[in-house]
Design a protein around this motif. Structure first.
Motif, PDB file in Angstrom:
ATOM      1  N   THR A 171       0.829  -1.199   0.000  1.00 56.18           N
ATOM      2  CA  THR A 171       0.000   0.000   0.000  1.00 56.18           C
ATOM      3  C   THR A 171       0.865   1.250   0.000  1.00 56.18           C
ATOM      4  O   THR A 171       0.633   2.195  -0.778  1.00 56.18           O
ATOM      5  CB  THR A 171      -0.923  -0.007   1.232  1.00 56.18           C
ATOM      6  OG1 THR A 171      -1.753  -1.167   1.205  1.00 56.18           O
ATOM      7  CG2 THR A 171      -1.801   1.233   1.252  1.00 56.18           C
ATOM      8  N   LEU A 172       1.871   1.288   0.856  1.00 55.77           N
ATOM      9  CA  LEU A 172       2.756   2.448   0.947  1.00 55.77           C
ATOM     10  C   LEU A 172       3.551   2.629  -0.344  1.00 55.77           C
ATOM     11  O   LEU A 172       3.725   3.751  -0.830  1.00 55.77           O
ATOM     12  CB  LEU A 172       3.704   2.281   2.135  1.00 55.77           C
ATOM     13  CG  LEU A 172       4.627   3.460   2.455  1.00 55.77           C
ATOM     14  CD1 LEU A 172       3.803   4.689   2.819  1.00 55.77           C
ATOM     15  CD2 LEU A 172       5.571   3.097   3.592  1.00 55.77           C
ATOM     16  N   VAL A 180       0.841   6.732 -13.470  1.00 52.89           N
ATOM     17  CA  VAL A 180      -0.330   7.037 -12.647  1.00 52.89           C
ATOM     18  C   VAL A 180      -1.404   5.960 -12.695  1.00 52.89           C
ATOM     19  O   VAL A 180      -1.873   5.508 -11.636  1.00 52.89           O
ATOM     20  CB  VAL A 180      -0.895   8.417 -13.042  1.00 52.89           C
ATOM     21  CG1 VAL A 180      -2.200   8.699 -12.302  1.00 52.89           C
ATOM     22  CG2 VAL A 180       0.126   9.503 -12.729  1.00 52.89           C
ATOM     23  N   PRO A 181      -1.882   5.484 -13.858  1.00 51.17           N
ATOM     24  CA  PRO A 181      -2.972   4.492 -13.846  1.00 51.17           C
ATOM     25  C   PRO A 181      -2.611   3.209 -13.101  1.00 51.17           C
ATOM     26  O   PRO A 181      -3.390   2.704 -12.292  1.00 51.17           O
ATOM     27  CB  PRO A 181      -3.223   4.222 -15.335  1.00 51.17           C
ATOM     28  CG  PRO A 181      -2.692   5.431 -16.035  1.00 51.17           C
ATOM     29  CD  PRO A 181      -1.522   5.874 -15.248  1.00 51.17           C
ATOM     30  N   GLY A 182      -1.421   2.685 -13.369  1.00 52.26           N
ATOM     31  CA  GLY A 182      -1.007   1.457 -12.690  1.00 52.26           C
ATOM     32  C   GLY A 182      -0.847   1.644 -11.200  1.00 52.26           C
ATOM     33  O   GLY A 182      -1.195   0.760 -10.402  1.00 52.26           O
ATOM     34  N   ALA A 183      -0.310   2.827 -10.790  1.00 50.10           N
ATOM     35  CA  ALA A 183      -0.144   3.087  -9.358  1.00 50.10           C
ATOM     36  C   ALA A 183      -1.495   3.212  -8.665  1.00 50.10           C
ATOM     37  O   ALA A 183      -1.678   2.730  -7.539  1.00 50.10           O
ATOM     38  CB  ALA A 183       0.684   4.355  -9.156  1.00 50.10           C
ATOM     39  N   TRP A 184      -2.467   3.899  -9.330  1.00 46.23           N
ATOM     40  CA  TRP A 184      -3.813   3.984  -8.746  1.00 46.23           C
ATOM     41  C   TRP A 184      -4.401   2.589  -8.541  1.00 46.23           C
ATOM     42  O   TRP A 184      -4.973   2.279  -7.489  1.00 46.23           O
ATOM     43  CB  TRP A 184      -4.733   4.781  -9.671  1.00 46.23           C
ATOM     44  CG  TRP A 184      -4.864   6.234  -9.340  1.00 46.23           C
ATOM     45  CD1 TRP A 184      -4.580   7.292 -10.144  1.00 46.23           C
ATOM     46  CD2 TRP A 184      -5.320   6.790  -8.108  1.00 46.23           C
ATOM     47  NE1 TRP A 184      -4.819   8.467  -9.500  1.00 46.23           N
ATOM     48  CE2 TRP A 184      -5.290   8.193  -8.229  1.00 46.23           C
ATOM     49  CE3 TRP A 184      -5.748   6.253  -6.896  1.00 46.23           C
ATOM     50  CZ2 TRP A 184      -5.666   9.060  -7.218  1.00 46.23           C
ATOM     51  CZ3 TRP A 184      -6.132   7.105  -5.878  1.00 46.23           C
ATOM     52  CH2 TRP A 184      -6.090   8.490  -6.027  1.00 46.23           C
ATOM     53  N   ALA A 202      -2.826  -0.342  -8.301  1.00 48.75           N
ATOM     54  CA  ALA A 202      -2.101  -1.084  -7.259  1.00 48.75           C
ATOM     55  C   ALA A 202      -2.496  -0.606  -5.872  1.00 48.75           C
ATOM     56  O   ALA A 202      -2.661  -1.413  -4.939  1.00 48.75           O
ATOM     57  CB  ALA A 202      -0.598  -0.939  -7.468  1.00 48.75           C
ATOM     58  N   LEU A 203      -2.663   0.730  -5.716  1.00 49.96           N
ATOM     59  CA  LEU A 203      -3.085   1.267  -4.420  1.00 49.96           C
ATOM     60  C   LEU A 203      -4.474   0.766  -4.049  1.00 49.96           C
ATOM     61  O   LEU A 203      -4.719   0.362  -2.904  1.00 49.96           O
ATOM     62  CB  LEU A 203      -3.068   2.796  -4.469  1.00 49.96           C
ATOM     63  CG  LEU A 203      -3.588   3.515  -3.218  1.00 49.96           C
ATOM     64  CD1 LEU A 203      -2.743   3.158  -2.008  1.00 49.96           C
ATOM     65  CD2 LEU A 203      -3.613   5.028  -3.435  1.00 49.96           C
ATOM     66  N   GLU A 220      -4.030  -7.858  -1.669  1.00 50.09           N
ATOM     67  CA  GLU A 220      -2.603  -7.836  -1.987  1.00 50.09           C
ATOM     68  C   GLU A 220      -2.144  -9.087  -2.719  1.00 50.09           C
ATOM     69  O   GLU A 220      -1.132  -9.067  -3.419  1.00 50.09           O
ATOM     70  CB  GLU A 220      -1.785  -7.665  -0.710  1.00 50.09           C
ATOM     71  CG  GLU A 220      -1.873  -6.280  -0.101  1.00 50.09           C
ATOM     72  CD  GLU A 220      -0.848  -6.074   1.004  1.00 50.09           C
ATOM     73  OE1 GLU A 220      -0.138  -7.025   1.322  1.00 50.09           O
ATOM     74  OE2 GLU A 220      -0.755  -4.947   1.534  1.00 50.09           O
ATOM     75  N   GLN A 221      -2.878 -10.194  -2.542  1.00 45.21           N
ATOM     76  CA  GLN A 221      -2.472 -11.422  -3.228  1.00 45.21           C
ATOM     77  C   GLN A 221      -2.567 -11.292  -4.745  1.00 45.21           C
ATOM     78  O   GLN A 221      -1.984 -12.085  -5.485  1.00 45.21           O
ATOM     79  CB  GLN A 221      -3.319 -12.612  -2.749  1.00 45.21           C
ATOM     80  CG  GLN A 221      -4.789 -12.575  -3.155  1.00 45.21           C
ATOM     81  CD  GLN A 221      -5.643 -11.786  -2.182  1.00 45.21           C
ATOM     82  OE1 GLN A 221      -5.121 -11.062  -1.351  1.00 45.21           O
ATOM     83  NE2 GLN A 221      -6.958 -11.937  -2.276  1.00 45.21           N
ATOM     84  N   TRP A 222      -3.308 -10.270  -5.226  1.00 43.48           N
ATOM     85  CA  TRP A 222      -3.355 -10.033  -6.667  1.00 43.48           C
ATOM     86  C   TRP A 222      -2.038  -9.470  -7.190  1.00 43.48           C
ATOM     87  O   TRP A 222      -1.711  -9.662  -8.367  1.00 43.48           O
ATOM     88  CB  TRP A 222      -4.472  -9.041  -7.012  1.00 43.48           C
ATOM     89  CG  TRP A 222      -5.869  -9.549  -6.781  1.00 43.48           C
ATOM     90  CD1 TRP A 222      -6.236 -10.728  -6.215  1.00 43.48           C
ATOM     91  CD2 TRP A 222      -7.089  -8.862  -7.106  1.00 43.48           C
ATOM     92  NE1 TRP A 222      -7.601 -10.828  -6.152  1.00 43.48           N
ATOM     93  CE2 TRP A 222      -8.165  -9.694  -6.698  1.00 43.48           C
ATOM     94  CE3 TRP A 222      -7.386  -7.635  -7.678  1.00 43.48           C
ATOM     95  CZ2 TRP A 222      -9.489  -9.333  -6.851  1.00 43.48           C
ATOM     96  CZ3 TRP A 222      -8.707  -7.274  -7.851  1.00 43.48           C
ATOM     97  CH2 TRP A 222      -9.763  -8.109  -7.445  1.00 43.48           C
TER      98      TRP A 222
END
Length: 683
Positions: free
Chosen positions: A35-36, A79-83, A85-86, A94-96
């Motif tokens: 998450t961080l 940005v899209p991938g980070a959003w 993942a967050l 998180e297992q994804w």
């Protein structure tokens, strides 16, 4: 207006930069997590996006504006991938985020950057880029999107909308705190999309509703979630990652003891179809808990359930959900099969061990004694409880035992002591005990004494000591008794030579040699140790040849047929060969042929003499046994002694020529042999 856009862009970049620093500097030392990490990458991406947008707006030339348009893509692709993942990590999935998933998410950004960098050759990102000027004289870039740009937009919008969907799901399903966090994150993810839509409306306010403006809203919303609702401190964990994967089972009951929920681990008692049923009906194995307990109290019990894997042991506990029973009760189910089996295993080991395990309190009173005390000393284990261990110790040894027990002060102290104890018949047994203080261990709370009956070993040691003393006395006596006639024979020899009478000289000399040989063999038998303390790697051929050089070989010959390498005491192995050579020469004659070779697990010495009758082969290793007028009868006894000291075995068989063959076996490690020819040794 352009100045206002630039100010907004730099403000948004500053907010994102501060949040990125907070994630990677202030919070990172507490322990990184997915998450961080996703949050920090998102803030770095938005910071780069808004910063390059602002710099591009104030570029002085069309070329520089186009350069910043290209550089801008480096941040945009993050940005899209980070959003996404967050959103995945925040909502407990998180297992994804496996290595394969992250690698797959990285494919499109990498392709986008490659297309952007090479756009001048194919126009897949932008087909036309020109600099234009507004009526107010503000310069800007006017461009037409290429085919790949729409692929990139579809990919980006899909991830951003999926992120918004996950946050909306959290708003609808989570409690108050997490709901507020999710609302802030949803606003943050949708704000850039909203400004993008408004910006394309053709209205005068389009100049303010740009992507930097949207990201400013994003930064404010995320910052509010962090500092008002502890976004990075209190992250929700999905039910599937906690309850669904708990090793312990739970069943939630309402105030009428109806089942309202249960997790997969509870299926050992009931499945999902039990929801809505009365607990006493759906859970007959634990129905007695509901019948005998007050709804406001806790109770527990151990049950055994037959499964496809055999019997399983469970501890079940029933407790109210809060101080009263208005919310219902919770039944927890814990599988204790492994711990129960371990307990049973250790209990079985202790109860069936041949040694006695005793637990004493600080004054030596027996708190526990294993059932094996019946086999060792004949006492009933229960009858010893509460009695002092010193009652059964021999009176002469009690002070020594008490002193030994008193020396154990910590768990790391271990004391070993040997003493005499009386069994149930009054017979004295010798035992060895090992004591350790475990009074500080809550599962023991006493001094643990491990006792073993060593009576037979003690008797063997005493017998061995007596035998050694006797043998040493015997050797000294024989040496003393035989040296007197040796001196007489030597004196007569000198007299005969002085007076010239030589008829007795040969007989005196023969007796002299025989007595000397007898003394040497007796001393060898008496003083040799029974075991070999140290061994070295030796070559059989070398030792066999060295031993041959120390023997009066006369006309006899030695041939080493195979060679090998073994671990042995070199000196005593040399003695073994010497005595076997002398035995062959004494019994087979001065011109005997002797050869040395190897067998599968040892070696042999053979000769071509008359051999040993089969009925006498087991007797030849006894002390004093000989069939030769010149032998002492101790040579092969010495050989047997050396073999035993090494832990080997020896036997006498017939050689290939009909003579005697002595095979030494059980030699470890196994001999590595070589059939390379060896030279004959002759006198």
């Amino acid at each position: 207006m352009q100045e206002l856009r630039v100010i907004v862009a730099f403000a948004a970049a500053s907010v994102s930069l501060l949040l990125a620093i907070y994630a990677f500097v202030v919070r990172w030392h507490r322990g990184p997590n997915k998450t961080l990490t996703a949050f920090g990458v998102l803030m770095m991406g938005t910071m780069g996006w808004t910063l390059t947008t602002g710099v591009g707006d104030i570029a002085s030339t069309a070329g520089r504006m186009e350069l910043w348009l290209h550089v801008e893509q480096i941040s945009i692709v993050l940005v899209p991938g980070a959003w996404f993942a967050l959103a995945v990590a925040y909502t407990g999935r998180e297992q994804w985020l496996t290595r394969e998933t992250v690698s797959l998410l990285a494919v499109e950004p990498i392709v986008t950057l490659l297309v952007t960098a090479t756009d001048q050759w194919h126009d897949l990102m932008w087909t036309k880029i020109v600099r234009a000027t507004t009526s107010d004289g503000v310069a800007y870039l006017e461009y037409t999107f290429g085919a790949y740009h729409y692929v990139h937009l579809l990919y980006s919008y899909t991830l951003v909308l999926a992120s918004a969907g996950l946050f909306l799901w959290m708003i609808l399903t989570s409690d108050r705190l997490y709901r507020r966090q999710s609302v802030a994150l949803t606003v943050g993810v949708l704000a850039p999309l909203a400004t993008n839509v408004v910006n394309g409306s053709g209205q005068p306010w389009d100049v303010l509703f740009t992507m930097p403006t949207g990201f400013t809203v994003t930064g404010v919303a995320v910052g509010y979630a962090i500092f008002r609702f502890q976004l990075l401190d209190v992250v929700p964990i999905g039910r599937s990652t906690v309850i669904e994967n708990m090793r312990d089972g739970f069943v939630v009951l309402d105030e009428d003891d109806r089942i309202v929920d249960l997790n997969p681990a509870a299926h050992v008692l009931a499945d999902e179809e039990a929801i809505g049923m009365q607990a006493t009906t759906a859970l007959p194995e634990v129905a007695h808990l509901f019948a005998r307990t007050d709804p406001e109290s806790q109770t527990h019990d151990d049950i055994v359930i037959e499964t496809d894997d055999g019997q399983r042991f469970y501890t079940v506990r029933l407790a109210p959900l809060r101080d009263d029973d208005r919310l219902g009760r919770l039944l927890t189910i814990r599988d204790v099969t492994d711990s129960r089996r371990i307990e049973n295993r250790y209990q079985a080991l202790i109860e069936n061990a041949s040694d006695v395990i005793t637990v004493l309190d600080t004054d030596g009173t027996v708190q526990y004694v294993s059932p094996s005390v019946d086999q060792v000393l004949g006492y009933d284990a229960g009858a010893l409880l509460g009695t002092s261990i010193l009652m059964y110790v021999h009176p002469d040894d009690r002070d020594r035992v008490q002193t030994a027990l008193d020396t154990v002060e910590t768990e790391t102290d271990i004391v070993r002591f040997e003493y005499r104890i009386e069994d149930v018949d009054g017979s004295v047994r010798v035992v060895e005990s090992i004591g350790r203080d475990l009074t500080g261990n809550p599962f023991v709370e006493g001094l643990v004494v491990h006792t073993r009956d060593v009576t037979e070993r003690h008797q063997r040691e005493q017998e061995l000591e007596r035998t050694n003393d006797h043998l040493e006395a015997f050797a000294n006596a024989v040496s003393h008794d035989l040296r007197n006639p040796l001196n007489v024979a030597s004196g007569n020899l000198e007299l005969a030579r002085v007076h010239g009478d030589e008829k007795y000289l040969d007989r005196i000399e023969t007796a002299h040699e025989r007595i000397e040989n007898l003394i040497g063999d007796l001393l060898t038998l008496a003083k040799q140790g029974q075991t070999v303390d140290e061994t070295v790697t030796v070559d059989l051929a070398t030792v066999a040849a060295d031993a041959w050089e120390t023997v009066e070989t006369k006309r006899s010959t030695l041939e080493v047929r195979e060679t090998g390498v073994i671990d042995a005491d070199r000196s005593r192995l040399t003695q073994l060969f010497e005595n076997l050579y002398r035995n062959a020469i004494d019994h087979a004659g001065a011109d005997v042929a002797i050869w040395v070779g190897t067998v599968e697990d040892g070696f042999y010495v053979a000769d071509d003499g008359p051999g040993i009758p089969e009925e006498e082969r087991n007797e030849v290793f006894q002390s004093g046994y000989t069939t030769s007028d010149n032998g002492t009868g101790f040579g092969l006894a010495i050989v047997q002694n050396i073999v035993d000291a090494h832990g080997w075995s020896i036997r006498a068989v017939e050689s290939e020529s009909g003579g005697a063959r002595f095979e030494v076996q059980s030699v470890e490690p196994e001999i590595e042999t070589s059939t390379a020819p060896k030279p004959k040794h002759e006198d």
